[in-house]
Design an enzyme around this catalytic site. Structure first.
Site, short mmCIF file in Angstrom:
data_model
loop_
_atom_site.label_atom_id
_atom_site.label_comp_id
_atom_site.label_asym_id
_atom_site.label_seq_id
_atom_site.Cartn_x
_atom_site.Cartn_y
_atom_site.Cartn_z
N LYS A 22 0.85 -1.21 0.00
CA LYS A 22 0.00 0.00 0.00
C LYS A 22 0.88 1.25 0.00
O LYS A 22 0.67 2.16 -0.79
CB LYS A 22 -0.89 0.00 1.25
CG LYS A 22 -1.56 1.32 1.51
CD LYS A 22 -2.40 1.31 2.77
CE LYS A 22 -1.69 1.68 4.05
NZ LYS A 22 -1.33 3.10 4.18
N ASN A 23 1.88 1.28 0.87
CA ASN A 23 2.68 2.50 1.02
C ASN A 23 3.63 2.74 -0.16
O ASN A 23 4.16 3.84 -0.31
CB ASN A 23 3.46 2.47 2.34
CG ASN A 23 2.55 2.75 3.52
OD1 ASN A 23 1.37 3.03 3.34
ND2 ASN A 23 3.10 2.67 4.73
N CYS A 118 -4.26 13.08 12.94
CA CYS A 118 -5.07 11.89 13.08
C CYS A 118 -4.84 11.34 14.48
O CYS A 118 -4.03 11.90 15.24
CB CYS A 118 -4.80 10.87 11.99
SG CYS A 118 -3.18 10.15 12.07
N ARG A 123 0.86 15.04 12.90
CA ARG A 123 1.25 14.78 11.51
C ARG A 123 1.23 16.03 10.61
O ARG A 123 0.50 16.09 9.62
CB ARG A 123 0.39 13.67 10.93
CG ARG A 123 0.43 12.43 11.80
CD ARG A 123 -0.20 11.25 11.17
NE ARG A 123 0.61 10.66 10.14
CZ ARG A 123 0.31 9.53 9.51
NH1 ARG A 123 -0.77 8.90 9.80
NH2 ARG A 123 1.10 9.06 8.58
N ASP A 308 5.08 1.13 12.19
CA ASP A 308 3.89 0.43 11.68
C ASP A 308 3.81 -1.02 12.16
O ASP A 308 2.81 -1.71 11.89
CB ASP A 308 3.84 0.47 10.15
CG ASP A 308 3.44 1.84 9.63
OD1 ASP A 308 3.07 2.71 10.44
OD2 ASP A 308 3.50 2.06 8.40
N ARG A 400 -8.44 -0.28 5.21
CA ARG A 400 -7.63 0.74 4.52
C ARG A 400 -6.31 0.14 4.04
O ARG A 400 -5.73 0.63 3.07
CB ARG A 400 -7.31 1.90 5.48
CG ARG A 400 -8.45 2.85 5.69
CD ARG A 400 -7.98 4.06 6.48
NE ARG A 400 -6.67 4.51 6.01
CZ ARG A 400 -5.71 4.99 6.78
NH1 ARG A 400 -5.89 5.11 8.06
NH2 ARG A 400 -4.57 5.37 6.26
C1 UD1 Z 1 4.56 7.15 6.20
C2 UD1 Z 1 3.71 5.91 6.10
C3 UD1 Z 1 3.20 5.48 7.47
C4 UD1 Z 1 4.37 5.33 8.44
C5 UD1 Z 1 5.24 6.58 8.46
C6 UD1 Z 1 6.50 6.43 9.29
C7 UD1 Z 1 2.73 6.08 3.88
C8 UD1 Z 1 1.53 6.34 3.07
N1 UD1 Z 1 2.60 6.20 5.21
O1 UD1 Z 1 3.76 8.20 6.69
O2 UD1 Z 1 2.51 4.26 7.34
O3 UD1 Z 1 3.88 5.11 9.75
O4 UD1 Z 1 5.66 6.90 7.10
O5 UD1 Z 1 7.25 5.36 8.85
O6 UD1 Z 1 3.78 5.74 3.37
N2 UD1 Z 1 6.58 15.10 10.16
C9 UD1 Z 1 6.65 16.46 10.44
N3 UD1 Z 1 6.53 17.32 9.38
C10 UD1 Z 1 6.37 16.90 8.08
C11 UD1 Z 1 6.32 15.50 7.83
C12 UD1 Z 1 6.43 14.63 8.89
O7 UD1 Z 1 6.79 16.87 11.58
O8 UD1 Z 1 6.28 17.73 7.18
C13 UD1 Z 1 6.69 14.13 11.29
C14 UD1 Z 1 5.43 13.29 11.47
O9 UD1 Z 1 4.46 13.94 12.25
C15 UD1 Z 1 5.98 12.04 12.14
C16 UD1 Z 1 7.37 11.89 11.50
O10 UD1 Z 1 7.70 13.19 10.98
O11 UD1 Z 1 6.12 12.28 13.51
C17 UD1 Z 1 7.45 10.87 10.39
O12 UD1 Z 1 6.44 11.12 9.46
P1 UD1 Z 1 6.56 10.70 7.91
O13 UD1 Z 1 7.79 9.88 7.73
O14 UD1 Z 1 6.40 11.92 7.09
O15 UD1 Z 1 5.29 9.76 7.76
P2 UD1 Z 1 4.24 9.72 6.58
O16 UD1 Z 1 4.91 9.94 5.29
O17 UD1 Z 1 3.06 10.56 6.95
#
Ligand code: UD1
Length: 420
Positions: A22-23, A118, A123, A308, A400
């Site tokens: 999915k990711n 969420c 996030r 995850d 999902r």
């Molecule tokens: C992706 C995965 C999710 C997984 C996560 C961490 C997908 C669709 N989802 O989510 O399943 O749990 O990686 O491995 O691939 N952050 C900020 N600012 C930003 C972006 C992120 O502060 O602009 C923080 C987030 O709140 C979180 C951390 O960085 O605490 C990691 O987030 P991120 O790696 O961006 O996760 P996702 O891409 O949302």
């Protein structure tokens, strides 16, 4: 709302095939916005988030021909591309933000709903926005939407992410792909799903190169070529089945996934007491009666232990001998499953981002509530070892991200029923 009824305890035995990731599929689908030519993607998992992403692409004007049986999709550009991604689609799936990079680099404008927080954490998307700004994107946030424009082509730049983010790395790779000149991205996320996105784009003629452990060089190209691509297997689904085998003292042959990509998880499972044999795209895993605790399991970016799989490992450690500790370093509120696990009989104490698990627990079936995708699968795992009937409500969270979970589990010997 659908629910699962599971009668435990049960022992998992047999063969299971891992579905497409999915990711990895989500950014690859978002990247189809970069193309003028048709794209064919196979090994797409049949899960709700993929349906949402395909609906989002259709709402933006792409033509989407999905063959559910073959798990593939053909995507064509139409004459009328729209650049507004609606809240109603993005609110259910945070990966909706991944259309921002492709839209701004290809069409020079985008209005995308700002994804909210969420249950598992706030996030924010500040790192996506500040890095795209460095490439030349201008934006305002108006009434919950990001209004972004670029006067001309984005320009390649050197970007050092101050925090490792999977989504921000993906958005920037896609945007830089059609930008003018060279972009260097440093402190990137290096999850296998990011490598899959890069392989897909390079197959279509993009110029993306790893130039260090967390550094990527992207030389912009004018356009991308027609391409067919098979998405990688799902790392988290594979890890979940590995946990299920060990948890139930079962024996599984897990097919369709490269064991090298979950080396950290397999090493941990061996420490806990699993017997594991791997070969190309196959894992044979067996659980013993006596399991060992883990003194300090901490979630961290790849190649370390993934957030995850934190909830699933917690269930496993409830069965281990002795006390285990889990530290959650990625999301601020990812222990939502703890309250529900306690209702089955788990003994877990949480303080800030640490959970202390008193092992040797036996669970009694109960009625439970899912809170998020990975927490829901942890409840399913817990129900597998609980004595008697468990009812798991709100499994739309599970739908999902897990393809045919109850069908796969049934084949492995689980007494599970979906109630509509
Ligand atoms: C992706 C995965 C999710 C997984 C996560 C961490 C997908 C669709 N989802 O989510 O399943 O749990 O990686 O491995 O691939 N952050 C900020 N600012 C930003 C972006 C992120 O502060 O602009 C923080 C987030 O709140 C979180 C951390 O960085 O605490 C990691 O987030 P991120 O790696 O961006 O996760 P996702 O891409 O949302």
């Amino acid at each position: 709302m659908d629910k699962f009824i599971i009668n435990g305890p049960c022992k998992l035995k047999g063969k299971v095939n891992i579905s497409g990731s999915k990711n990895a599929s989500l950014p690859i689908l978002a990247a189809t916005l970069l193309f003028d030519k048709p794209v064919e993607i196979s090994n797409l998992p049949g899960v709700k988030d993929i349906e949402t992403m395909l609906k989002l692409l259709e709402s933006l004007g792409l033509k989407v021909n999905r063959n559910k049986k073959k798990k593939s999709v053909k995507i064509f550009k139409s004459k009328k591309i729209k650049t507004q991604a609606s809240y109603s689609l993005v609110k259910t799936m945070r990966a909706g933000i991944l259309v921002l990079g492709p839209l701004i680099t290809k069409y020079k404008k985008a209005i995308t709903s700002l994804p909210g927080g969420c249950l598992i954490g706030e996030r924010p998307v500040n790192h996506h926005l500040s890095a795209l700004k460095k490439l030349g994107m201008k934006y305002n946030i108006i009434k919950g939407y990001i209004h972004a424009t670029a006067h001309k082509n984005l320009n390649g730049k050197k970007i050092i992410f101050s925090k490792i983010s999977v989504g921000a790395t993906e958005n920037l790779i896609m945007a830089a792909c059609l930008a003018k000149g060279t972009t260097i991205l440093k402190n990137c996320a290096i999850e296998p799903e990011i490598r899959d996105l890069i392989n897909f784009l390079n197959k279509a003629g993009a110029k993306i190169k790893w130039i260090g452990r967390r550094s990527i060089k992207i030389t912009g190209v004018k356009s991308l070529n027609q391409v067919k691509y098979k998405v990688m297997g799902d790392r988290i689904e594979c890890g979940t089945f590995c946990v299920a085998a060990v948890l139930t003292s079962g024996n599984l042959q897990i097919k369709g996934f490269d064991p090298k990509l979950i080396r950290t998880e397999l090493t941990l499972l061996k420490k806990i007491g699993a017997k594991i044999k791997t070969s190309l795209n196959e894992i044979n895993i067996e659980g013993k009666k006596n399991l060992n605790s883990l003194k300090n399991l901490a979630t961290k970016e790849y190649p370390d232990f993934p957030t995850d799989l934190q909830a699933q490992f917690m269930v496993l450690l409830c069965r281990a001998n002795g006390i285990s500790k889990i530290t959650e370093n990625i999301f601020e509120n990812r222990f939502l499953h703890v309250g529900e696990l306690r209702r089955l009989g788990a003994k877990i104490n949480v303080k800030n981002n640490q959970a202390v698990i008193l092992g040797n627990n036996s669970f009694q079936g109960a009625e439970l509530m899912s809170s998020d995708l990975r927490a829901s699968v942890a409840l399913v795992l817990a129900a597998l070892i609980a004595k008697g009937k468990s009812i798991i409500n709100r499994i739309y969270h599970l739908d999902r991200g897990y393809e045919n979970l109850e069908i796969k589990l049934k084949k492995l010997g689980v007494k599970i029923k979906r109630i509509h």
